[in-house]
Design a protein around this motif. Structure first.
Motif, PDB file in Angstrom:
ATOM      1  N   LYS A  86       0.814  -1.219   0.000  1.00 38.47           N
ATOM      2  CA  LYS A  86       0.000   0.000   0.000  1.00 38.47           C
ATOM      3  C   LYS A  86       0.846   1.268   0.000  1.00 38.47           C
ATOM      4  O   LYS A  86       0.323   2.354  -0.195  1.00 38.47           O
ATOM      5  CB  LYS A  86      -0.918   0.000   1.242  1.00 38.47           C
ATOM      6  N   GLY A 111      -1.020  -4.232  -6.978  1.00 38.88           N
ATOM      7  CA  GLY A 111      -1.377  -4.992  -5.789  1.00 38.88           C
ATOM      8  C   GLY A 111      -2.045  -6.324  -6.082  1.00 38.88           C
ATOM      9  O   GLY A 111      -2.710  -6.893  -5.230  1.00 38.88           O
ATOM     10  N   LYS A 144      -4.712  -5.594  -2.146  1.00 39.22           N
ATOM     11  CA  LYS A 144      -5.089  -4.360  -1.446  1.00 39.22           C
ATOM     12  C   LYS A 144      -6.463  -4.499  -0.824  1.00 39.22           C
ATOM     13  O   LYS A 144      -6.846  -3.766   0.076  1.00 39.22           O
ATOM     14  CB  LYS A 144      -5.084  -3.192  -2.446  1.00 39.22           C
TER      15      LYS A 144
END
Lengths: 340, 263
Positions: A86, A111, A144
């Motif tokens: 992140k 991600g 994510k």
């Protein structure tokens, strides 16, 4: 009697594309389409040595790490996701895996953990995936926004350990990219650091063809011949029928400098170098001056041919050649699948 | 499950036993991951029964010889998976008696047969518990491969082998191999075909891509060519494991404790 057809062998399919009049933005988008490159070749005509700042942009701060025997469950650890996925761009690819016979995995900066799994293994995992050619399945896990962590964890535990090549680009300036190496080191994995290898070539030439007046694929082939230090003017045509590209207004110079940088290259390094190359070309006052940045893909990696094709693990050989000129830029890409 | 998965990969399931084991790394460089060392058993005509004088009357020579010895440290260092294979020539169904009595047969992983007559071929396709049906490239197949028998063999999970290195060595073999391969295409649409080398030395092996392209001449299309050295060989290995273990549905094996994740 059914006779097999043994006279009409199709030639291997080669995917080419030629785009002209591009801006740096569109060039960056083309480079960013794929995440894993194996080597880059920078060609600067009329130079004895490639400018120092261009070399530095490729070699400084471009170390990548190899983590040995790491399980995939490390990537779904919430601490890992919070710290690295992140807060920056993470590029990760299994090293030394053949995507025709083994399971592979890749982590891309958006991600998503992409797994390329054999059909027999896929049937034991229990996560949904899509069917791919040659009896493989592709599983995409969005890290994510991870749901069903325990289910994903049990599935990933069934896969064996892999060696990964990892490169991390943090969002915040003053965070060191080697934090990812330290993270794995603290978890007692064997981490080794690798830097890019560089080879400088200064071939002898008579003149440089311009991309305005010659076919771009011939100029790409010419650069390739120079990078391999091959004979441009073969005397007898048995071994080689190569002929230099014809150009009505070539750049009259006998100097050209080529550097070949090999390693685990990621798009951010290439985009920075592209910006510098664009500025450099604008600063030269030769008419029709160009500089070229050629990237080659990692052969067994996650690859997307263009925006309309899916991103899948394929055994391929692709190269993207970007020509920077004072007015606009051109891109010539050529690629081939190894197994049809 | 974690560390027990073996990558079978691209397989070359017919390497002659006189292949120099020191040169096996060439096969690995060519892209293969699994090989099978072959022991050929020729058909021996029945010896006339002679009265045994002092010898133990129940002493019988095992029809099948022992497999090729592979040194343990070689196996550990080698990146290839090495299997043991036996090729038996036979002409009638009396072979099954000899096979049942043989102890050495159990030491082999893959059992291949060369049927010499139509009756033998029928027996192989219908009843024999084998993995591969192959042929001698130096002579034409003496019988006609019928569609019904081919389909029967395919349903039982038996594979038909086509080897290519004899085609490199000798032009008569080349004709026989191509004609056999085209015969399999005509009769069985090239199902369950495996392509292997039959190499006697390292100069007779070819790389993975070359073997796949050679499939075109053998009547396989590009998908089938890839299947012939990757998928069909893996199915063959699975069948062989099934045959060795008998009827089973669970396999128990040691897991290396050090490699388990620490929670």
């Amino acid at each position: 009697m059914l006779c097999p057809e043994i006279w009409d062998f199709p030639s291997p399919k080669v995917v080419c594309s030629n785009k002209k009049c591009l801006t740096l933005n569109s060039v960056s988008k083309i480079v960013e389409l794929n995440n894993f490159y194996r080597n880059v070749i920078i060609t600067c005509p009329d130079e004895l040595h490639t400018p120092r700042f261009i070399e530095d942009s490729l070699l400084d701060d471009s170390d990548y790490y190899e983590v040995a025997n790491c399980p995939l469950t490390e990537f779904i650890d919430p601490v890992f996701i919070q710290k690295f996925i992140k807060t920056g761009k993470l590029y990760c690819l299994t090293a030394n895996t053949n995507c025709m016979i083994q399971n592979c995995a890749a982590l891309t900066p958006d991600g998503i953990l992409t797994l390329h799994i054999l059909e027999s293994t896929y049937q034991t995992l229990g996560i949904e995936g899509t069917k791919r050619p040659h009896k493989f399945y592709q599983i995409e896990i969005p890290l994510k926004d991870l749901k069903n962590i325990s289910r994903v964890k049990t599935a990933l535990e069934k896969l064996k350990l892999f060696d990964f090549n990892i490169s991390w680009v943090p969002e915040i300036e003053n965070v060191c990219p080697s934090s990812i190496a330290k993270y794995f080191c603290n978890k007692n994995y064997k981490v080794s650091s690798h830097s890019m290898s560089i080879e400088r070539v200064a071939p002898v030439i008579k003149e440089v063809p311009t991309i305005h007046n010659s076919d771009i694929d011939e100029v790409v082939e010419w650069i390739g011949m120079l990078a391999h230090d091959a004979n441009l003017t073969p005397t007898e045509s048995y071994v080689s029928t190569y002929a230099e590209p014809e150009c009505s207004t070539p750049i009259k110079t006998s100097r050209i400098s080529i550097i070949i940088v090999k390693g685990f290259l990621t798009p951010n390094i290439l985009i920075n170098t592209s910006k510098l190359l664009e500025d450099y070309v604008k600063s030269r006052d030769f008419k029709h001056y160009w500089a070229c940045l050629s990237v080659q893909s990692i052969e067994e990696s996650l690859w997307q041919w263009n925006t309309s094709s899916p991103r899948i693990f394929q055994s391929q050989n692709a190269s993207c050649n970007i020509f920077f000129t004072q007015e606009s830029h051109s891109v010539y890409t050529v690629g081939q699948l190894k197994y049809t | 499950m974690q560390n027990i998965e073996r990558v079978w990969g691209f397989c070359d399931l017919f390497i002659e036993k006189n292949f120099d084991l020191n040169k096996v790394h060439y096969i690995e460089k060519l892209g293969f991951n699994t090989i099978a060392l072959n022991t050929h058993v020729e058909e021996v005509s029945e010896e006339p029964k002679k009265k045994k004088k002092k010898n133990d009357p129940t002493e019988k020579k095992d029809y099948v010889p022992l497999p090729v010895e592979i040194p343990e440290n070689f196996k550990k260092n080698c990146k290839l998976n090495i299997l043991q294979r036996v090729t038996l020539e036979f002409s009638d169904s009396s072979i099954s008696l000899k096979l049942n009595q043989s102890d050495n047969l159990k030491k082999y992983d893959i059992i291949a047969v060369v049927p010499k007559t139509l009756q033998a071929f029928q027996y192989a396709c219908g009843s024999l518990d084998i993995d591969v049906i192959t042929f001698d490239p130096q002579i034409r197949i003496p019988f006609k491969v019928s569609r019904k028998l081919y389909r029967q063999a395919v349903e039982r999970g038996i594979f038909f082998e086509v080897m290519y290195s004899a085609a490199i060595r000798d032009s008569m073999s080349r004709k026989n191999i191509i004609s056999a391969a085209h015969g399999y295409h005509a009769v069985g649409k090239s199902k369950n075909i495996i392509v292997s080398s039959g190499a006697e030395n390292y100069t007779q092996c070819r790389g993975v891509h070359d073997v796949i392209n050679l499939g075109f001449i053998l009547g396989l299309n590009s998908n089938q060519s890839l299947e012939a050295i990757r998928d069909n060989t893996q199915r063959l290995i699975l069948k062989m494991q099934g045959r060795k273990c008998g009827k089973h549905y669970m396999e128990v094996s040691h897991v290396n404790e050090n490699k388990l994740n620490e929670e």
